[in-house]
Design an enzyme around this catalytic site. Structure first.
Site, PDB file in Angstrom:
ATOM      1  N   ASN A 142       0.432  -0.956  -0.545  1.00 25.67           N
ATOM      2  CA  ASN A 142       0.192  -0.272   0.264  1.00 25.67           C
ATOM      3  C   ASN A 142       0.790   1.270  -0.221  1.00 25.67           C
ATOM      4  O   ASN A 142       1.559   1.676   1.237  1.00 25.67           O
ATOM      5  CB  ASN A 142      -0.813   0.237   1.355  1.00 25.67           C
ATOM      6  CG  ASN A 142      -1.291   1.465   1.198  1.00 25.67           C
ATOM      7  OD1 ASN A 142      -2.069   2.142   0.600  1.00 25.67           O
ATOM      8  ND2 ASN A 142      -2.324   1.586   2.723  1.00 25.67           N
ATOM      9  N   TRP A 143       1.132   1.857  -0.950  1.00 27.18           N
ATOM     10  CA  TRP A 143       1.814   3.002  -0.988  1.00 27.18           C
ATOM     11  C   TRP A 143       1.392   4.079  -0.877  1.00 27.18           C
ATOM     12  O   TRP A 143       1.633   4.699  -0.496  1.00 27.18           O
ATOM     13  CB  TRP A 143       1.970   3.337  -2.810  1.00 27.18           C
ATOM     14  CG  TRP A 143       3.463   2.559  -2.950  1.00 27.18           C
ATOM     15  CD1 TRP A 143       3.936   1.111  -3.179  1.00 27.18           C
ATOM     16  CD2 TRP A 143       4.078   2.293  -4.069  1.00 27.18           C
ATOM     17  NE1 TRP A 143       4.624   0.672  -3.590  1.00 27.18           N
ATOM     18  CE2 TRP A 143       4.615   1.050  -4.807  1.00 27.18           C
ATOM     19  CE3 TRP A 143       3.778   3.262  -5.919  1.00 27.18           C
ATOM     20  CZ2 TRP A 143       5.697   0.948  -6.057  1.00 27.18           C
ATOM     21  CZ3 TRP A 143       4.635   2.798  -6.812  1.00 27.18           C
ATOM     22  CH2 TRP A 143       5.442   2.322  -7.123  1.00 27.18           C
ATOM     23  N   LYS A 144       0.025   4.008  -0.395  1.00 22.58           N
ATOM     24  CA  LYS A 144      -0.333   5.169   0.441  1.00 22.58           C
ATOM     25  C   LYS A 144      -0.202   6.700  -0.591  1.00 22.58           C
ATOM     26  O   LYS A 144      -0.160   6.290  -1.783  1.00 22.58           O
ATOM     27  CB  LYS A 144       0.471   5.870   1.945  1.00 22.58           C
ATOM     28  CG  LYS A 144      -0.325   4.475   2.625  1.00 22.58           C
ATOM     29  CD  LYS A 144       0.269   4.717   4.471  1.00 22.58           C
ATOM     30  CE  LYS A 144       0.237   3.505   4.810  1.00 22.58           C
ATOM     31  NZ  LYS A 144       0.013   3.899   6.281  1.00 22.58           N
ATOM     32  N   GLU A 157      -6.460   5.098   7.964  1.00 26.29           N
ATOM     33  CA  GLU A 157      -6.772   6.115   7.762  1.00 26.29           C
ATOM     34  C   GLU A 157      -7.972   7.205   6.573  1.00 26.29           C
ATOM     35  O   GLU A 157      -7.688   8.573   7.062  1.00 26.29           O
ATOM     36  CB  GLU A 157      -4.812   6.564   6.443  1.00 26.29           C
ATOM     37  CG  GLU A 157      -3.717   6.383   7.213  1.00 26.29           C
ATOM     38  CD  GLU A 157      -2.763   5.804   7.072  1.00 26.29           C
ATOM     39  OE1 GLU A 157      -2.994   5.698   5.553  1.00 26.29           O
ATOM     40  OE2 GLU A 157      -1.616   4.935   7.626  1.00 26.29           O
ATOM     41  N   GLY A 199       3.125  -1.344   4.273  1.00 28.45           N
ATOM     42  CA  GLY A 199       3.144   0.266   3.929  1.00 28.45           C
ATOM     43  C   GLY A 199       4.137   0.736   3.373  1.00 28.45           C
ATOM     44  O   GLY A 199       4.915   0.667   2.662  1.00 28.45           O
ATOM     45  N   GLY A 200       4.796   0.838   4.297  1.00 28.94           N
ATOM     46  CA  GLY A 200       6.352   2.163   4.264  1.00 28.94           C
ATOM     47  C   GLY A 200       6.662   1.429   3.472  1.00 28.94           C
ATOM     48  O   GLY A 200       7.843   1.275   2.585  1.00 28.94           O
ATOM     49  N   SER A 214       2.973  -2.286  10.482  1.00 37.22           N
ATOM     50  CA  SER A 214       4.829  -1.949  10.280  1.00 37.22           C
ATOM     51  C   SER A 214       5.074  -3.266   9.797  1.00 37.22           C
ATOM     52  O   SER A 214       6.173  -3.807  11.080  1.00 37.22           O
ATOM     53  CB  SER A 214       5.243  -1.683  11.871  1.00 37.22           C
ATOM     54  OG  SER A 214       3.962  -0.821  12.412  1.00 37.22           O
ATOM     55  N   HIS A 232      -9.196   1.479   4.802  1.00 39.00           N
ATOM     56  CA  HIS A 232      -7.918   1.615   5.866  1.00 39.00           C
ATOM     57  C   HIS A 232      -8.450   2.665   7.328  1.00 39.00           C
ATOM     58  O   HIS A 232      -9.113   3.760   7.057  1.00 39.00           O
ATOM     59  CB  HIS A 232      -7.344   2.609   4.402  1.00 39.00           C
ATOM     60  CG  HIS A 232      -5.758   2.010   5.185  1.00 39.00           C
ATOM     61  ND1 HIS A 232      -5.199   2.978   6.901  1.00 39.00           N
ATOM     62  CD2 HIS A 232      -4.839   0.999   5.218  1.00 39.00           C
ATOM     63  CE1 HIS A 232      -3.695   2.709   6.723  1.00 39.00           C
ATOM     64  NE2 HIS A 232      -3.685   1.313   6.218  1.00 39.00           N
ATOM     65  N   GLU A 257      -5.298  -4.303  10.796  1.00 38.82           N
ATOM     66  CA  GLU A 257      -4.012  -3.720  11.132  1.00 38.82           C
ATOM     67  C   GLU A 257      -4.660  -2.930  12.055  1.00 38.82           C
ATOM     68  O   GLU A 257      -5.495  -1.785  12.076  1.00 38.82           O
ATOM     69  CB  GLU A 257      -4.238  -2.318   9.736  1.00 38.82           C
ATOM     70  CG  GLU A 257      -4.150  -3.902   8.540  1.00 38.82           C
ATOM     71  CD  GLU A 257      -3.432  -2.015   7.607  1.00 38.82           C
ATOM     72  OE1 GLU A 257      -2.291  -2.702   6.950  1.00 38.82           O
ATOM     73  OE2 GLU A 257      -4.041  -0.874   6.933  1.00 38.82           O
ATOM     74  N   GLY A 311       2.685   2.332  10.200  1.00 37.75           N
ATOM     75  CA  GLY A 311       3.733   3.130  10.310  1.00 37.75           C
ATOM     76  C   GLY A 311       4.368   3.432  11.940  1.00 37.75           C
ATOM     77  O   GLY A 311       4.707   4.917  12.014  1.00 37.75           O
TER      78      GLY A 311
HETATM   79  P1  PGA Z   1       2.729   0.329   7.472  1.00 34.96           P
HETATM   80  O1  PGA Z   1       1.815   0.451   6.996  1.00 34.96           O
HETATM   81  O2  PGA Z   1       2.787  -1.086   6.846  1.00 34.96           O
HETATM   82  O3  PGA Z   1       4.212   1.475   7.206  1.00 34.96           O
HETATM   83  O4  PGA Z   1       2.940   0.249   9.317  1.00 34.96           O
HETATM   84  C1  PGA Z   1       0.150  -0.360   6.933  1.00 34.96           C
HETATM   85  C2  PGA Z   1      -0.885  -0.287   6.005  1.00 34.96           C
HETATM   86  O5  PGA Z   1      -0.971   0.675   6.915  1.00 34.96           O
HETATM   87  O6  PGA Z   1      -1.100  -0.605   5.074  1.00 34.96           O
END
Ligand code: PGA
Length: 262
Positions: A17-19, A107, A241-242, A220, A105, A175, A181
């Site tokens: 997930n590149w956000k 966010e 994510g990251g 994470s 998600h 999640e 993050g």
């Molecule tokens: P993260 O994000 O791996 O950067 O913690 C995961 C996500 O929000 O899908």
């Protein structure tokens, strides 16, 4: 049917997930992932997907055409079209070459006030458009401290999952909000507890299909903790994510997947 014995046919999925990261130059990372998949560097038993920002979906889909790299989106509107400035429908994502879409998600839930019923409508829109819905759920730190984790998960599952989901088109991503993050992760035992709970809920709702639905862990995930997290029962892959912004990290996580002998 035990919640701790997932069907051997559950193929792991590593989804990046590149956000809101990535200009066109970032496509080079996806190209590296595609080439590694083509070169057979990752087991054929593992599916790999990247969900870039909407601006890169069509370009990435074109680049990944005919390869093992799948392209997903990060959100969709619940209607097929209409006067909704700035929104993108599931049909448009499908048309652009996406095969899946993340919905709910944390966010989106936090930044845009998305409630379970909106998430459910989006998941159903995904299915309507021929996309796989990746439905995200997870508790906050405060909810975990208060011992409410399973209550929250149960409520989000009931509220967010599509009515007519199948193992082929519906994926759950657990999640924990506090793990996203932050570099923090639940212990394998904590992940196992929640994933077994989700498995039971999916079996209750969807029967046999629920036994084979993929349940991803997200929050994470990185190369150094992937093997441990992916070995937990009922963890059928990861939403990353990251670490997904770097091809080598995403590939290392995909390599850490335990694959059932076919
Ligand atoms: P993260 O994000 O791996 O950067 O913690 C995961 C996500 O929000 O899908």
């Amino acid at each position: 049917m035990s919640a701790n014995s997932p069907a051997p046919s559950v193929r792991p999925l590593i989804a990046g997930n590149w956000k809101m990261h990535g200009l066109r130059a970032q496509l080079a990372e996806a190209q590296t992932v595609r080439d590694a998949l083509t070169a057979g560097e990752i087991s054929h038993g593992v599916d790999v997907m990247i969900c870039p920002p909407a601006t890169l979906i069509a370009l990435m889909a074109e680049m990944a055409k005919g390869s093992r790299l799948a392209v997903g989106a990060q959100d969709c509107h619940w209607l097929p079209q209409g006067a909704h400035t700035g929104d993108i429908s599931a049909e448009m994502l499908h048309d652009a070459g996406a095969t899946a879409v993340i919905v709910g998600h944390s966010e989106r839930r936090a930044d845009h006030g998305e409630l379970d019923r909106i998430v459910k409508a989006k998941a159903e829109a995904a299915l309507r458009a021929g996309l796989t819905a990746i439905v995200c759920i997870g508790e906050t730190a405060g909810q975990r401290r208060a011992g409410l984790t399973l209550d929250i998960i149960a409520r989000q599952l009931v509220g967010s999952l599509p009515e007519a989901g199948t193992a082929a088109d519906t994926i759950v991503a657990y999640e924990p909000v506090w793990a996203i993050g932050t570099g923090l992760t639940p212990t394998p035992a904590e992940v196992a507890e929640v994933h077994a709970f989700i498995r039971r809920a999916l079996i209750d709702q969807y029967g046999t299909q629920g036994r084979e639905m993929r349940i991803l862990y997200g929050g994470s995930v990185k190369p150094s903790n992937a093997a441990e997290l992916l070995a937990v029962p009922n963890v059928n892959g990861a939403l990353v994510g990251g670490a997904s912004l770097k091809a080598q990290d995403l590939l290392a996580i995909a390599r850490a997947c335990k694959v059932d002998a076919a």
